[in-house]
Design a protein around this motif. Structure first.
Motif, short mmCIF file in Angstrom:
data_model
loop_
_atom_site.label_atom_id
_atom_site.label_comp_id
_atom_site.label_asym_id
_atom_site.label_seq_id
_atom_site.Cartn_x
_atom_site.Cartn_y
_atom_site.Cartn_z
N ASN A 18 35.01 -18.42 116.48
CA ASN A 18 33.77 -17.74 116.08
C ASN A 18 33.62 -17.78 114.56
N ASN A 19 32.68 -17.01 114.05
CA ASN A 19 32.35 -17.09 112.63
C ASN A 19 33.03 -16.05 111.76
N TRP A 20 34.04 -15.35 112.28
CA TRP A 20 34.67 -14.29 111.50
C TRP A 20 35.31 -14.84 110.23
N LEU A 21 35.23 -14.04 109.17
CA LEU A 21 35.72 -14.45 107.86
C LEU A 21 36.89 -13.58 107.41
N SER A 22 37.73 -14.16 106.59
CA SER A 22 38.85 -13.43 106.00
C SER A 22 38.42 -12.75 104.71
N ILE A 23 38.93 -11.55 104.48
CA ILE A 23 38.66 -10.86 103.22
C ILE A 23 39.18 -11.68 102.04
N PHE A 24 40.23 -12.46 102.26
CA PHE A 24 40.81 -13.24 101.17
C PHE A 24 40.17 -14.63 101.02
N GLY A 25 39.08 -14.85 101.76
CA GLY A 25 38.33 -16.10 101.60
C GLY A 25 38.50 -17.05 102.78
N PHE A 63 39.95 -16.47 93.60
CA PHE A 63 38.57 -16.27 93.13
C PHE A 63 38.43 -16.22 91.61
N TRP A 64 39.49 -16.56 90.88
CA TRP A 64 39.42 -16.61 89.42
C TRP A 64 38.35 -17.62 89.00
N PRO A 65 37.59 -17.38 87.90
CA PRO A 65 37.64 -16.23 86.99
C PRO A 65 36.61 -15.15 87.33
N GLU A 66 35.73 -15.42 88.33
CA GLU A 66 34.70 -14.42 88.65
C GLU A 66 35.34 -13.11 89.12
N PHE A 67 36.47 -13.22 89.81
CA PHE A 67 37.23 -12.05 90.25
C PHE A 67 38.67 -12.28 89.86
N LYS A 68 39.23 -11.39 89.08
CA LYS A 68 40.56 -11.60 88.52
C LYS A 68 41.68 -11.00 89.36
N GLY A 69 41.32 -10.47 90.52
CA GLY A 69 42.34 -9.95 91.40
C GLY A 69 42.78 -8.55 91.04
N ALA A 94 34.98 -6.27 99.55
CA ALA A 94 35.42 -7.56 99.03
C ALA A 94 34.60 -7.88 97.78
N PRO A 95 35.13 -8.71 96.86
CA PRO A 95 34.37 -9.02 95.65
C PRO A 95 33.07 -9.74 95.96
N ALA A 96 32.10 -9.61 95.07
CA ALA A 96 30.76 -10.14 95.32
C ALA A 96 30.76 -11.65 95.52
N VAL A 97 31.74 -12.35 94.96
CA VAL A 97 31.79 -13.81 95.09
C VAL A 97 32.28 -14.25 96.47
N ASN A 98 32.69 -13.32 97.31
CA ASN A 98 33.26 -13.63 98.61
C ASN A 98 32.18 -13.52 99.68
N PRO A 99 31.90 -14.59 100.43
CA PRO A 99 30.86 -14.53 101.48
C PRO A 99 31.20 -13.58 102.63
N TYR A 100 32.39 -12.98 102.61
CA TYR A 100 32.71 -11.93 103.57
C TYR A 100 31.62 -10.87 103.59
N ASN A 101 31.01 -10.64 102.43
CA ASN A 101 29.96 -9.63 102.31
C ASN A 101 28.64 -10.05 102.96
N TRP A 102 28.55 -11.25 103.47
CA TRP A 102 27.30 -11.75 104.04
C TRP A 102 27.18 -11.45 105.53
N GLN A 103 28.22 -10.89 106.12
CA GLN A 103 28.19 -10.60 107.55
C GLN A 103 28.14 -9.10 107.80
N ALA A 136 19.92 -7.53 101.12
CA ALA A 136 19.68 -6.30 100.37
C ALA A 136 20.77 -5.26 100.62
N LEU A 137 21.52 -5.43 101.71
CA LEU A 137 22.55 -4.46 102.05
C LEU A 137 23.94 -4.89 101.60
N ARG A 138 24.05 -6.07 101.03
CA ARG A 138 25.36 -6.54 100.59
C ARG A 138 25.88 -5.70 99.42
N ASN A 139 27.17 -5.41 99.44
CA ASN A 139 27.80 -4.82 98.26
C ASN A 139 29.24 -5.26 98.21
#
Length: 551
Positions: free
Chosen positions: A154-161, A404-410, A242-251, A235-238
């Motif tokens: 299925n389409n499930w995503l990992s928090i770590f990318g 996710f460097w450098p947008e997210f430094k961990g 998970a950091p904003a650069v991670n598509p985990y926030n898109w589901q 509009a509901l993504r935050n």
């Protein structure tokens, strides 16, 4: 194991006072970075035990210790390979028993961080499970066939990318991992898994722990039908989970976590804990439904005691309006539950830096936390006013930041070693022993414990006074709460047992005034905390000023 008479005495005391956790102040220790007693550059249990006097001096009720179990350390202990063993880098079970005994001597409860949603791929359970489809632990993890195209189930995503599914050539199936590929998820639909995890909890309760912090508590159970998650309205993504650069926030994570089936297991866990008088605080990782889940998981007396809320761990500095609305939302969705609040922890940038706080603002916010309904967590070094450390890419250890460097430094910037003095390695490792696993931040050294100790104007002294404020007034620990925002002014009224406390906070730079009304006097602790005086029935607050009144 600890002397059984001492363990039984501690259990009896907890059972006699079953609400000991309500309104408690809990101090989080990240073991790798607290105190290195062996000189190998990594903190350990003996090091923690040697510094318990410092923790006790803060006046806190309990210490939460992040994972120290045997682990390959791909996620620094949150990938457990043996739930009943201490990793050799942290010491031994005897060291843990000594830590428990010393903490109890000092009047401190001990909560340990249980990671039940997943294990390491080096755990004996997973090694057996992946062998074939017929072994006794074949269904202890979440295995699924590939789609006809070879794609994941299925389409499930990992928090770590990336995908939450990893292919295993031995079983010719995918396994689920909500975090790193080396952290396979346990299958809570298998009764034997639940039974064994409850035995793990009993093992540590029998050793004398007072309770648990439960990592990723809403990730335990997955949808048995493996249905796809729907897309989330942009509009509901935050970036709360998970950091904003991670598509985990898109589901919209309807099926990979926060399942209603989880409630039955939580009731089983609470039933195991009750005879010990133990308490649990669950970490809820859900950006959209966090407080609603908190309400579900802590309702009544057969679920968890508290849940760890993320609203005050958010990126943006809490305004008076945001704090009031958050508390009103808790009243709506968790009226029968109990929250545990924190500003900083091992997963987010330190709040001094995250919110860009001045010294005055930092002092106001910790007093605010001590006045809010709920329990409270302080993160090691927070009491020193430590800012986020700037860790160079070549020094990074966190796989999250490297990905996710450098947008997210961990998360390494909040995990650098605790500073005890201004000497070599900040007193974390003594002398010129092995280099610490993360570099000590030079900007932290002037804020070391020894540099602040004995200074009544220091941040350390202020934290001690703030915690003492809560302990001195039972109404702040367990009383009812009314809260409102009047522009930048936050007005909190706590009531109970015939006592009222009125706490006023100016969460901005401009001055504000408030007409308190008749009958109020300043709390005895107010002046030492730097609170504004009461002038007749009026209080005038400067930038980041606060007032503490009682009647």
């Amino acid at each position: 194991m600890n002397d059984m008479s001492n363990v039984q005495a501690a259990i009896a005391a907890r059972v006699e006072n079953p609400d000991w956790w309500r309104g408690a102040v809990i101090y989080q220790v990240y073991p790798r970075s607290f105190q290195d007693s062996s000189g190998d550059g990594v903190g350990d249990l003996a090091g923690i035990a040697s510094r318990l006097d410092h923790i006790a001096s803060l006046g806190v009720d309990a210490v939460w210790i992040s994972p120290f179990f045997k682990s390959p350390m791909k996620d620094f202990g949150y990938d457990v390979s043996d739930y009943r063993e201490v990793d050799p880098m942290f010491g031994s079970l005897a060291d843990f028993d000594a830590l428990i005994a010393r903490a109890h001597e000092l009047g401190l409860k001990v909560l340990i961080d249980l990671v039940l949603s997943h294990t390491s791929d080096q755990h004996a359970w997973f090694k057996e499970s992946r062998k074939d489809h017929a072994n006794p632990k074949a269904d202890w993890y979440v295995w699924a066939d590939a789609k006809p195209t070879g794609a994941p189930p299925n389409n499930w995503l990992s928090i770590f990318g990336g995908s939450a599914w990893q292919w295993d050539g031995g079983r010719m199936q995918y396994y689920l991992h909500n975090f790193l590929t080396s952290q396979p998820d346990l299958n809570f639909h298998c009764p034997a898994v639940q039974d064994e995890l409850l035995r793990v909890a009993e093992f540590w309760l029998d050793r004398g722990v007072d309770g648990f912090r439960l990592d990723t508590i809403n990730f335990y159970v997955h949808d048995a039908e493996l249905r796809d998650n729907p897309a989330l309205d942009p509009a509901l993504r935050n970036d709360q989970t998970a950091p904003a650069v991670n598509p985990y926030n898109w589901q919209e994570h309807l099926y990979d976590k926060s399942r209603p089936e989880n409630l039955a297991f939580l009731k089983r866990l609470r039933a195991v804990m009750k005879p010990y008088g133990a308490a649990a605080v669950g970490e809820v990782g859900d950006a959209q439904l966090g407080l609603e889940i908190l309400g579900q998981y802590t309702a009544g007396d057969d679920m968890m005691n508290m849940c760890y809320a993320f609203e005050l761990l958010a990126k943006d500095k809490p305004t008076a309006g945001y704090v009031a609305e958050t508390m009103h939302r808790v009243e709506r969705v968790a009226a029968d539950g109990w929250a545990c609040w924190a500003f900083s922890n091992h997963d987010v940038p330190r709040h001094i830096s995250r919110w860009g706080l001045s010294e005055a603002a930092a002092r106001a916010y910790v007093v605010l936390m001590m006045c809010l309904r709920g329990s409270a967590c302080l993160y090691q070094g927070e009491e020193l006013g430590l800012p986020e450390a700037d860790v160079a890419f070549e020094d990074l250890q966190d796989p999250y930041g490297i990905e996710f460097w450098p947008e997210f430094k961990g998360r390494d910037g909040c995990r650098t070693p605790m500073v005890w003095d201004a000497g070599v390695h900040g007193g974390f490792s003594h002398g010129n022993e092995a280099r610490p696993w993360l570099p000590v931040a030079p900007e932290h050294l002037p804020r070391a414990v020894e540099e602040q100790e004995g200074d009544s104007a220091s941040m350390l002294a202020h934290y001690r006074r703030a915690v003492a404020l809560r302990k001195a007034h039972e109404v702040l620990r367990s009383g009812a709460q009314e809260i409102a925002a009047q522009g930048d002014l936050l007005v909190i009224r706590r009531t109970g047992q015939g006592r009222e406390v009125l706490a006023l906070f100016n969460l901005a730079e401009g001055p504000v005034s408030h007409e308190a009304g008749a009958g109020w006097t300043a709390l005895e602790e107010a002046a030492a905390l730097g609170a504004a005086p009461l002038e007749g029935e009026r209080v005038t607050l400067g930038a980041w000023g606060f007032a503490l009144l009682g009647r």
